[in-house]
Design a protein around this motif. Structure first.
Motif, short mmCIF file in Angstrom:
data_model
loop_
_atom_site.label_atom_id
_atom_site.label_comp_id
_atom_site.label_asym_id
_atom_site.label_seq_id
_atom_site.Cartn_x
_atom_site.Cartn_y
_atom_site.Cartn_z
N HIS A 1 0.73 -1.14 0.16
CA HIS A 1 0.11 -0.09 0.17
C HIS A 1 0.78 1.46 -0.01
O HIS A 1 0.40 2.40 -0.49
CB HIS A 1 -0.93 -0.15 1.33
CG HIS A 1 -0.24 0.37 2.45
ND1 HIS A 1 0.32 -1.02 3.13
CD2 HIS A 1 0.01 1.32 3.32
CE1 HIS A 1 0.58 -0.35 4.19
NE2 HIS A 1 0.63 0.68 4.49
N HIS B 1 1.79 0.61 -6.11
CA HIS B 1 0.37 0.82 -5.76
C HIS B 1 -0.24 2.26 -6.45
O HIS B 1 -1.20 2.30 -7.08
CB HIS B 1 0.16 0.83 -4.25
CG HIS B 1 -1.10 0.71 -3.75
ND1 HIS B 1 -1.95 1.55 -3.67
CD2 HIS B 1 -1.80 -0.53 -3.23
CE1 HIS B 1 -3.14 1.10 -3.15
NE2 HIS B 1 -2.94 -0.23 -2.86
N ASN C 1 -3.54 -3.53 1.41
CA ASN C 1 -3.40 -3.11 0.22
C ASN C 1 -4.54 -2.87 -0.59
O ASN C 1 -4.72 -1.55 -1.08
CB ASN C 1 -2.51 -3.96 -0.65
CG ASN C 1 -1.29 -4.22 0.23
OD1 ASN C 1 -0.87 -3.32 0.94
ND2 ASN C 1 -0.58 -5.24 -0.01
#
Length: 348
Positions: free
Chosen positions: A133, A138, A205
């Motif tokens: 994350h 990401h 995440n």
């Protein structure tokens, strides 16, 4: 939608049995003479790289193979325009390869486009839990979703309704809902197993990816049947006792804090700004009274969340990165409605 002849390998959050996990979920790396941070980066990359390779190998269509390369290049790139270029490449892949090579869909462009968009969403939402994350990958995956919404609009028709891909098509929420359900950690999993920790990492995440979508307004569509995911804030900040297991405890609280730190403005609008406008702009007594009650409840919950963020940061027994996110989220909450926190504006 496309009919597959082989079973689909699932990302980390989908696997409930260590023995069933494909090799890329075991995160095994040869020792190398560099830092622990470098090791973590390489291990993280090995997961999504292997996932894309698995997808490429199970698909016999060369167009699909090229499609996986677009995602691989996006996640490996550090270029400022990487997401923009990837979105353009995805759009071009549909025009040049996907539709022309599917004879059954060649003269049914609407069906072909809907099928293609479904594949795009599947890859995005299956990659999201595999990317840390707090990683650049990401962010780039989310930026791709934003850039897809900026493409010159195409359209397709399904069930007599006209849709624009990436803007208001129904597949977005169908895939999002399915992946949310699949990704939620399994409470029956052995808490001492690596799978239990991996499931919570994947859920963190995935939840931050959703938080980014909330903040960007992507979940504002009228066709969104799920609304704001405020239940995860309630789980992390209003539920006592919190789980005793560190992975679950950190996970629940971190996800709640992430939503407020990243998408606090959207929750503030729903809880406070909307009823405040209704109160100020209506003369009907009943409507005004209902708005006043809603505003009072919204402000009370906002104050409660700020208090819980502060309490958990100091007394929650949480890991340092979670505490830092809690502190960031509290600053955000105070800044959005400073009248509730006299004296705090000067200290934030």
């Amino acid at each position: 939608m496309e009919v597959e002849t082989q079973s689909k390998p699932e990302p980390d959050c989908h696997r409930k049995d260590d023995q069933q996990q494909p090799q890329f979920h075991r995160q095994q790396q040869k020792p190398a003479p560099h830092s622990d941070d470098d090791d973590d980066d390489q291990q993280g990359q090995s997961i999504w790289v292997a996932y894309l390779e698995t997808e490429r190998n199970r698909r016999f269509d060369p167009v699909d193979g090229n499609f996986m390369s677009i995602f691989r290049d996006l996640l490996r790139s550090n270029a400022v325009n990487a997401a923009h270029d990837a979105a353009a490449a995805i759009d071009q892949a549909f025009a040049d390869g996907w539709l022309p090579q599917r004879s059954m869909l060649k003269h049914g462009g609407d069906e072909g486009l809907a099928d293609f968009v479904h594949l795009v969403y599947n890859l995005i939402f299956e990659l999201a839990p595999l990317l840390a994350h707090d990683s650049a990958q990401h962010v780039r995956l989310f930026e791709l979703l934003v850039e897809l919404r900026k493409l010159p609009p195409r359209s397709f028709e399904l069930n007599s309704n006209q849709y624009i891909p990436y803007i208001n098509d129904p597949d977005f929420f169908d895939v999002l809902h399915e992946e949310t359900r699949n990704c939620y950690p399994d409470d029956s999993e052995d808490p001492s197993s690596a799978t239990f920790r991996q499931q919570w990492e994947a859920w963190i995440n995935f939840s931050l990816f959703k938080a980014r979508c909330v903040e960007a307004g992507i979940l504002d569509q009228r066709t969104n049947p799920y609304g704001l995911p405020a239940d995860q804030i309630v789980e992390g900040l209003e539920t006592d006792p919190l789980p005793t297991l560190q992975a679950a405890r950190d996970g629940k609280v971190l996800i709640a804090a992430q939503y407020l730190a990243v998408a606090g403005e959207k929750f503030h609008e729903r809880l406070i700004l909307v009823p405040r406008r209704a109160f100020n702009n209506n003369t009907n007594t009943n409507t005004k009274a209902a708005a006043a009650i809603a505003l009072h409840r919204g402000r009370a919950r906002w104050s409660l969340w700020a208090a819980r963020l502060d309490f958990l940061a100091q007394h929650g027994g949480l890991s340092v990165p979670v505490v830092e996110t809690l502190q960031m989220a509290r600053r955000r909450v105070v800044a959005l409605e400073p009248v509730l926190f006299p004296g705090m504006a000067m200290r934030r």
